[in-house]
Motif scaffolding. Structure first.
Motif, PDB file in Angstrom:
ATOM      1  N   GLU A   1      -8.460  -1.646   1.488  1.00  0.00           N
ATOM      2  CA  GLU A   1      -9.970  -2.538   2.581  1.00  0.00           C
ATOM      3  C   GLU A   1      -9.250  -3.935   3.320  1.00  0.00           C
ATOM      4  OE1 GLU A   1     -13.847  -2.658  -0.541  1.00  0.00           O
ATOM      5  OE2 GLU A   1     -12.002  -3.698  -0.882  1.00  0.00           O
ATOM      6  N   LEU A   2      -7.536  -4.192   2.541  1.00  0.00           N
ATOM      7  CA  LEU A   2      -7.289  -4.256   3.785  1.00  0.00           C
ATOM      8  C   LEU A   2      -6.347  -4.384   4.009  1.00  0.00           C
ATOM      9  CD1 LEU A   2      -6.126  -8.263   3.242  1.00  0.00           C
ATOM     10  CD2 LEU A   2      -3.869  -7.098   1.704  1.00  0.00           C
ATOM     11  N   GLN A   3      -5.981  -2.974   4.693  1.00  0.00           N
ATOM     12  CA  GLN A   3      -5.393  -2.497   5.173  1.00  0.00           C
ATOM     13  C   GLN A   3      -6.664  -1.299   6.296  1.00  0.00           C
ATOM     14  OE1 GLN A   3      -2.030   0.136   3.350  1.00  0.00           O
ATOM     15  NE2 GLN A   3      -1.487   1.324   5.652  1.00  0.00           N
TER      16      GLN A   3
ATOM     17  N   PHE B   1       5.632  -2.518  -5.282  1.00  0.00           N
ATOM     18  CA  PHE B   1       4.660  -2.975  -6.618  1.00  0.00           C
ATOM     19  C   PHE B   1       3.258  -2.664  -5.949  1.00  0.00           C
ATOM     20  CE2 PHE B   1       3.169  -6.562  -9.413  1.00  0.00           C
ATOM     21  CZ  PHE B   1       3.193  -6.149 -10.809  1.00  0.00           C
ATOM     22  N   MET B   2       2.634  -3.833  -4.904  1.00  0.00           N
ATOM     23  CA  MET B   2       1.666  -3.508  -4.821  1.00  0.00           C
ATOM     24  C   MET B   2       0.928  -2.950  -3.403  1.00  0.00           C
ATOM     25  SD  MET B   2       1.018  -7.456  -1.888  1.00  0.00           S
ATOM     26  CE  MET B   2      -0.347  -7.533  -2.319  1.00  0.00           C
ATOM     27  N   ASN B   3       1.661  -1.774  -3.711  1.00  0.00           N
ATOM     28  CA  ASN B   3       1.598  -0.402  -2.976  1.00  0.00           C
ATOM     29  C   ASN B   3       0.581  -1.092  -0.677  1.00  0.00           C
ATOM     30  OD1 ASN B   3       1.546   1.558  -1.762  1.00  0.00           O
ATOM     31  ND2 ASN B   3      -0.512   1.714  -2.673  1.00  0.00           N
ATOM     32  N   TRP B   4       2.048  -2.347  -0.927  1.00  0.00           N
ATOM     33  CA  TRP B   4       1.507  -2.520   1.116  1.00  0.00           C
ATOM     34  C   TRP B   4       2.933  -2.287   1.339  1.00  0.00           C
ATOM     35  CZ3 TRP B   4      -1.841  -4.218   3.741  1.00  0.00           C
ATOM     36  CH2 TRP B   4      -2.137  -4.821   5.115  1.00  0.00           C
ATOM     37  N   ASP B   5       2.580  -1.452   2.872  1.00  0.00           N
ATOM     38  CA  ASP B   5       3.957  -1.242   3.635  1.00  0.00           C
ATOM     39  C   ASP B   5       3.894  -1.714   4.824  1.00  0.00           C
ATOM     40  OD1 ASP B   5       1.823  -0.091   4.796  1.00  0.00           O
ATOM     41  OD2 ASP B   5       2.762   2.072   5.351  1.00  0.00           O
TER      42      ASP B   5
END
Length: 376
Positions: free
Chosen positions: A47-49, A82-86
């Motif tokens: 949702e954030l992305q 770790f949080m799966n944020w690229d």
């Protein structure tokens, strides 16, 4: 890191720019959602992305150091993995959190001894180990260790604290040279201007920070209880001095009106917990004003949460349904409100950017400031 200044408003200091790091482009002005403990509260990364779509988010050194601990983050390959944020991440230094632990910390020249809010254990932050911790966390932009003074603050204390922050900065810079990057991409250090609400101290600190020649600079110690007019006055003093060709980050700010007024003063980057914290209490920000969704007036209002909204939740759900979720204390209500508020903040800074590029920012800002303060 590279910064390109694209356009400056003719009637104010508002700027549109572009920061480029190894994790992508950050279009400025930008708001950074706060992901304190490797999560933006109540929002999935998908949702954030896909919905909120920020170029950069913020993590917190103090909280990540205590939990899950830096050794876990190192094993994971850094916070991004770790949080799966690229995309981009910025970490603050923990200075503000140490400030907020006033009853459980002791500040000395060497650093700060503090008591964990989790289990009461004692820990020590110094400029040197904060640089090592942020290397291990792996953010793209990392902050120098500083002392955030309270408001109000005695002049002598503010001056002494400011000079110590400058000395700590020098130690950060030197230690960072000895501490290698861990994950194959570059990290950029931002120093922090301090000086409380004293014009001469802010001027002195801004000159010192500008002299360091960092790739970007931050302004700390504001939005800690001082009147908005004092915040704006101190921001103006500092932006008079900080380099025009480097991004400027105003830490911990703030309301939508605060953000627009500070964009007009030449600030490029913002962060604040307000969108998600206020969302969890039922406060929704919109372009036409503020909605307290807990009010009884919404009990049978089946119109969309925000017809001008910018995320899917704004038109999928009605005000009546969202009010019902809050009345029933359902966690979904807090999630919906959080997504809405973050989406609105992202729209606000991106619309400000377009207005700057179009040469219409000044009049648009004046209109928006009037609307944003309305209570609906």
């Amino acid at each position: 890191m590279e910064f390109e200044l694209l356009h400056t408003d003719v009637n104010s200091r508002a700027r549109a720019g572009k920061i480029t790091t190894d994790h992508g482009v950050i279009e400025t002005p930008i708001f950074m959602p706060v992901g304190t403990v490797a999560t933006v509260k109540g929002v999935h990364q998908r949702e954030l992305q896909q919905e909120i779509n920020p170029d950069i988010i913020l993590g917190n050194t103090y909280h990540l150091y205590l939990r899950p601990k830096t050794e876990i983050l190192k094993q994971a390959g850094g916070l991004h993995k770790f949080m799966n944020w690229d995309r981009n991440i910025l970490t603050d230094s923990g200075g503000f959190q140490v400030y907020s632990l006033s009853a459980n910390r002791k500040i000395k020249e060497e650093g700060v001894k503090f008591k964990s809010h989790i289990d009461g254990s004692y820990h020590f932050f110094s400029p040197e180990n904060v640089m090592e911790i942020q290397r291990t966390i792996g953010a793209d932009i990392i902050m120098a260790f500083d002392e955030c003074t309270p408001y109000p603050c005695d002049y002598k204390y503010a001056r002494r604290s400011m000079h110590m922050t400058h000395r700590w900065l020098d130690r950060c810079v030197e230690h960072l040279k000895k501490t290698p990057e861990l994950y194959g991409y570059s990290q950029t250090l931002f120093p922090i201007v301090q000086g409380s609400t004293y014009k001469d101290l802010r001027k002195q600190s801004a000159e010192y920070i500008a002299g360091v020649g960092a790739e970007g600079n931050a302004i700390g110690g504001l939005s800690v209880g001082e009147p908005a007019e004092e915040m704006y006055a101190m921001t103006e003093v500092v932006t008079d001095i900080l380099p025009v060709d480097k991004p400027r980050y105003l830490m911990g700010v703030g309301t939508p009106i605060n953000i627009l007024e500070n964009i007009a003063l030449g600030i490029d980057m913002f962060d604040c917990v307000m969108p998600t914290r206020n969302a969890r209490n039922g406060m929704l920000f919109t372009a036409n004003g503020i909605i307290n969704i807990k009010n009884k007036k919404w009990v049978a209002d089946f119109s969309p949460i925000d017809e001008m909204g910018h995320t899917w939740v704004d038109t999928e759900y009605s005000k009546a349904y969202l009010r019902h979720l809050f009345a029933a204390n359902e966690s979904l209500g807090k999630q919906i409100a959080s997504i809405h508020n973050l989406g609105f903040y992202m729209w606000l800074v991106r619309e400000a950017r377009q207005q700057i590029l179009s040469g219409t920012f000044y009049d648009w800002k004046a209109k928006m400031v009037k609307q944003l303060g309305e209570r609906l």
